[in-house]
Design an enzyme around this catalytic site. Sequence first.
Site, mmCIF file in Angstrom:
data_model
loop_
_atom_site.group_PDB
_atom_site.id
_atom_site.type_symbol
_atom_site.label_atom_id
_atom_site.label_comp_id
_atom_site.label_asym_id
_atom_site.label_seq_id
_atom_site.Cartn_x
_atom_site.Cartn_y
_atom_site.Cartn_z
ATOM 1 N N ALA A 139 96.518 16.110 9.855
ATOM 2 C CA ALA A 139 95.348 15.282 9.539
ATOM 3 C C ALA A 139 94.219 15.527 10.523
ATOM 4 O O ALA A 139 94.441 15.877 11.678
ATOM 5 C CB ALA A 139 95.746 13.814 9.576
ATOM 6 N N GLY A 140 92.999 15.319 10.043
ATOM 7 C CA GLY A 140 91.830 15.390 10.912
ATOM 8 C C GLY A 140 91.055 16.675 10.781
ATOM 9 O O GLY A 140 89.891 16.737 11.168
ATOM 10 N N THR A 200 91.863 11.376 8.567
ATOM 11 C CA THR A 200 92.009 9.969 8.254
ATOM 12 C C THR A 200 90.796 9.461 7.480
ATOM 13 O O THR A 200 89.649 9.691 7.894
ATOM 14 C CB THR A 200 92.175 9.146 9.553
ATOM 15 O OG1 THR A 200 93.362 9.555 10.225
ATOM 16 C CG2 THR A 200 92.232 7.672 9.297
ATOM 17 N N ASN A 249 89.468 15.501 21.709
ATOM 18 C CA ASN A 249 88.519 14.941 20.742
ATOM 19 C C ASN A 249 88.473 13.433 20.857
ATOM 20 O O ASN A 249 89.455 12.777 21.182
ATOM 21 C CB ASN A 249 88.863 15.394 19.317
ATOM 22 C CG ASN A 249 89.798 14.430 18.604
ATOM 23 O OD1 ASN A 249 89.374 13.419 18.049
ATOM 24 N ND2 ASN A 249 91.103 14.716 18.651
ATOM 25 N N GLY A 302 86.675 9.607 16.398
ATOM 26 C CA GLY A 302 86.515 8.207 16.010
ATOM 27 C C GLY A 302 86.452 7.991 14.505
ATOM 28 O O GLY A 302 85.659 7.167 14.011
ATOM 29 N N PHE A 303 87.302 8.734 13.760
ATOM 30 C CA PHE A 303 87.405 8.549 12.300
ATOM 31 C C PHE A 303 86.048 8.695 11.610
ATOM 32 O O PHE A 303 85.668 7.878 10.761
ATOM 33 C CB PHE A 303 87.996 7.175 11.947
ATOM 34 C CG PHE A 303 89.456 6.981 12.278
ATOM 35 C CD1 PHE A 303 90.284 8.038 12.633
ATOM 36 C CD2 PHE A 303 90.023 5.709 12.223
ATOM 37 C CE1 PHE A 303 91.631 7.842 12.932
ATOM 38 C CE2 PHE A 303 91.368 5.493 12.520
ATOM 39 C CZ PHE A 303 92.172 6.557 12.877
ATOM 40 N N SER A 339 95.734 6.963 16.556
ATOM 41 C CA SER A 339 94.536 7.606 17.103
ATOM 42 C C SER A 339 94.121 6.866 18.370
ATOM 43 O O SER A 339 94.060 5.634 18.385
ATOM 44 C CB SER A 339 93.382 7.565 16.101
ATOM 45 O OG SER A 339 92.192 7.908 16.783
ATOM 46 N N ASN A 366 91.202 6.929 19.536
ATOM 47 C CA ASN A 366 89.740 6.840 19.534
ATOM 48 C C ASN A 366 89.178 5.675 18.736
ATOM 49 O O ASN A 366 87.969 5.587 18.526
ATOM 50 C CB ASN A 366 89.160 8.167 19.021
ATOM 51 C CG ASN A 366 89.607 9.328 19.885
ATOM 52 O OD1 ASN A 366 89.574 9.232 21.106
ATOM 53 N ND2 ASN A 366 90.072 10.392 19.261
ATOM 54 N N THR A 367 90.049 4.800 18.256
ATOM 55 C CA THR A 367 89.599 3.572 17.599
ATOM 56 C C THR A 367 90.180 2.420 18.411
ATOM 57 O O THR A 367 91.404 2.259 18.452
ATOM 58 C CB THR A 367 90.086 3.520 16.127
ATOM 59 O OG1 THR A 367 89.469 4.587 15.418
ATOM 60 C CG2 THR A 367 89.744 2.202 15.454
ATOM 61 N N LYS A 407 102.451 7.567 11.432
ATOM 62 C CA LYS A 407 102.166 8.569 12.470
ATOM 63 C C LYS A 407 102.041 7.883 13.814
ATOM 64 O O LYS A 407 101.256 6.948 13.977
ATOM 65 C CB LYS A 407 100.876 9.314 12.143
ATOM 66 C CG LYS A 407 100.567 10.441 13.121
ATOM 67 C CD LYS A 407 99.520 11.373 12.563
ATOM 68 C CE LYS A 407 99.173 12.485 13.532
ATOM 69 N NZ LYS A 407 98.153 13.378 12.979
ATOM 70 N N THR A 464 103.585 14.080 16.678
ATOM 71 C CA THR A 464 102.803 12.948 17.145
ATOM 72 C C THR A 464 101.304 13.197 16.948
ATOM 73 O O THR A 464 100.894 14.312 16.619
ATOM 74 C CB THR A 464 102.993 12.735 18.685
ATOM 75 O OG1 THR A 464 102.443 13.886 19.363
ATOM 76 C CG2 THR A 464 104.425 12.527 19.063
ATOM 77 N N ASN A 465 100.556 12.171 17.286
ATOM 78 C CA ASN A 465 99.104 12.302 17.367
ATOM 79 C C ASN A 465 98.731 12.937 18.728
ATOM 80 O O ASN A 465 99.610 13.409 19.449
ATOM 81 C CB ASN A 465 98.461 10.914 17.202
ATOM 82 C CG ASN A 465 97.124 10.995 16.485
ATOM 83 O OD1 ASN A 465 96.274 11.807 16.846
ATOM 84 N ND2 ASN A 465 96.927 10.168 15.474
ATOM 85 N N GLY A 505 97.108 20.478 21.235
ATOM 86 C CA GLY A 505 97.365 21.882 21.524
ATOM 87 C C GLY A 505 98.549 22.060 22.470
ATOM 88 O O GLY A 505 99.320 21.125 22.720
HETATM 89 C C1 LIG Z 1 89.457 17.275 16.252
HETATM 90 C C2 LIG Z 1 90.701 16.540 15.854
HETATM 91 C C3 LIG Z 1 90.625 15.498 14.964
HETATM 92 C C4 LIG Z 1 91.783 14.803 14.592
HETATM 93 N N1 LIG Z 1 91.680 13.785 13.692
HETATM 94 C C5 LIG Z 1 92.801 13.142 13.296
HETATM 95 C C6 LIG Z 1 92.739 12.138 12.309
HETATM 96 O O1 LIG Z 1 91.677 11.829 11.773
HETATM 97 N N2 LIG Z 1 93.898 11.497 11.972
HETATM 98 C C7 LIG Z 1 95.108 11.836 12.527
HETATM 99 O O2 LIG Z 1 96.126 11.245 12.178
HETATM 100 N N3 LIG Z 1 95.191 12.809 13.448
HETATM 101 C C8 LIG Z 1 94.080 13.471 13.830
HETATM 102 N N4 LIG Z 1 94.175 14.471 14.751
HETATM 103 C C9 LIG Z 1 95.498 14.762 15.363
HETATM 104 C C10 LIG Z 1 96.218 15.916 14.673
HETATM 105 O O3 LIG Z 1 96.513 15.612 13.334
HETATM 106 C C11 LIG Z 1 97.522 16.248 15.407
HETATM 107 O O4 LIG Z 1 98.381 15.139 15.324
HETATM 108 C C12 LIG Z 1 97.298 16.586 16.873
HETATM 109 O O5 LIG Z 1 96.126 17.332 17.050
HETATM 110 C C13 LIG Z 1 98.478 17.364 17.473
HETATM 111 O O6 LIG Z 1 98.667 18.582 16.812
HETATM 112 P P1 LIG Z 1 98.109 19.994 17.392
HETATM 113 O O7 LIG Z 1 98.545 20.085 18.814
HETATM 114 O O8 LIG Z 1 98.690 21.036 16.498
HETATM 115 O O9 LIG Z 1 96.625 19.926 17.282
HETATM 116 C C14 LIG Z 1 93.036 15.170 15.147
HETATM 117 C C15 LIG Z 1 93.103 16.238 16.037
HETATM 118 C C16 LIG Z 1 91.960 16.930 16.392
HETATM 119 C C17 LIG Z 1 92.074 18.080 17.361
#
Ligand SMILES: Cc1cc2nc3c(=O)[nH]c(=O)nc-3n(C[C@H](O)[C@H](O)[C@H](O)COP(=O)(O)O)c2cc1C
Length: 371
Positions: free
Chosen positions: A62-63, A86, A111, A114-115, A175, A177-178, A217, A245-246, A268
């Site tokens: 997501a995101g 989201t 990041n 903030g949705f 998240s 950020n909210t 999540k 995880t997030n 990452g």
């Molecule tokens: C720029 C950005 C925006 C994201 N926005 C959301 C989001 O809106 N909702 C959500 O559940 N996770 C969001 N995530 C989290 C990712 O879905 C993921 O859980 C997290 O980045 C860990 O995976 P990764 O290490 O492969 O990036 C966001 C991540 C990034 C980098």
Amino acid sequence: MYRLIRPLIFRIPPEASHDLAIDTLDWLGRTSGGRRLLTQHLPPLPCALFDRTINNPVGLAAGFDKNGRCLPALEALGFGFAEIGTVTPRAQPGNPRPRLFRLPAQEALINRMGFNNEGLTALIGRLSAHTRTMPVGVNIGKNRATPVNQAIDDYRLAFCAVAPHADYVTVNLSSPNTPGLRSLQEPEMARALLGMLKDEQRRLTPTLGRRVPLAVKIAPDLRDDEIAALIPVLIDVECDAVIATNTTIQRPLTGPAPLKDEQGGLSGAPLRGLARHVIALLYKGLPASMPIIGVGGIDSADSAWDHLVAGATLVQVYTGFVYQGPRLLASIVTGLKRRVEGLSARDLPAALEVARRNLLSGNLTKTENFS
Ligand SMILES: Cc1cc2nc3c(=O)[nH]c(=O)nc-3n(C[C@H](O)[C@H](O)[C@H](O)COP(=O)(O)O)c2cc1C
């Protein structure tokens, strides 16, 4: 191809290059020629997403595609499934820019978006506009303006609106950020919220003619005892899946990271160990019937495999996809298939059973330790 253009893309500020990527994928996805250009022929690695069989276990997290603009392109790239959102009930702009930062030495991002999203109506319009074979999950959240003690109303509204159009729905409680959102992971709050959504799920099932699975999540920043307290809630309410995880508010970083103190969630490679720890704890505590979708720091077949062996049944990628592009998907699927063949297993779930058994008996087949 992505390797060639990446230096150019990385000269553009992170959010502008993300917007450019979304516009390009949206545009290419609109025509059969564009979709052909994106198509990657991946080896089949069938597995289950709830009661569906999907081509491979790698989903987009997501995101990335918050507004569901890139689904035909994501399908052409070969993702086994994709999670959009989201989405919040009403459109909202998110936090002020800049709000996305690259940590290239660590292949990480921070990041605090903030949705930012176009809201339910726009997302549903796009979801219902085209047919697809790739399953799509919709990740739902609350508007920033909605007080946390009224969050339940936003989630109910969002769930009921997206359920008819989604293959599963994810409740985002994690998240960073909210403000206040993560407090919804506290057992009593989670019980009330998830219990209500499960009631809505049951109510909608006869009308929709299918049960729309509900995933939750969670954050990598929960302490072990907090995860232990959440597990019985997930079991009692009969949650259908957990996504772990997030992003993290911790900074487990080594090497130069001038932007490390930017506020927000880190994703990452540096997140990988934290995410895997949560996956392993959930795997120990949850029944096998409740799948775990592993996400956080996956950047290769090895790191995907390790999340799977730790207890995930499927994985998602985000930051690795930003750094490596579509070839990441190809290398994960190809590498996982090799692992399955190397274990002489009939499919991925059977290979994971063998690998987990080997791990328990001390015959390590994984590339890294997890606790
Ligand atoms: C720029 C950005 C925006 C994201 N926005 C959301 C989001 O809106 N909702 C959500 O559940 N996770 C969001 N995530 C989290 C990712 O879905 C993921 O859980 C997290 O980045 C860990 O995976 P990764 O290490 O492969 O990036 C966001 C991540 C990034 C980098």
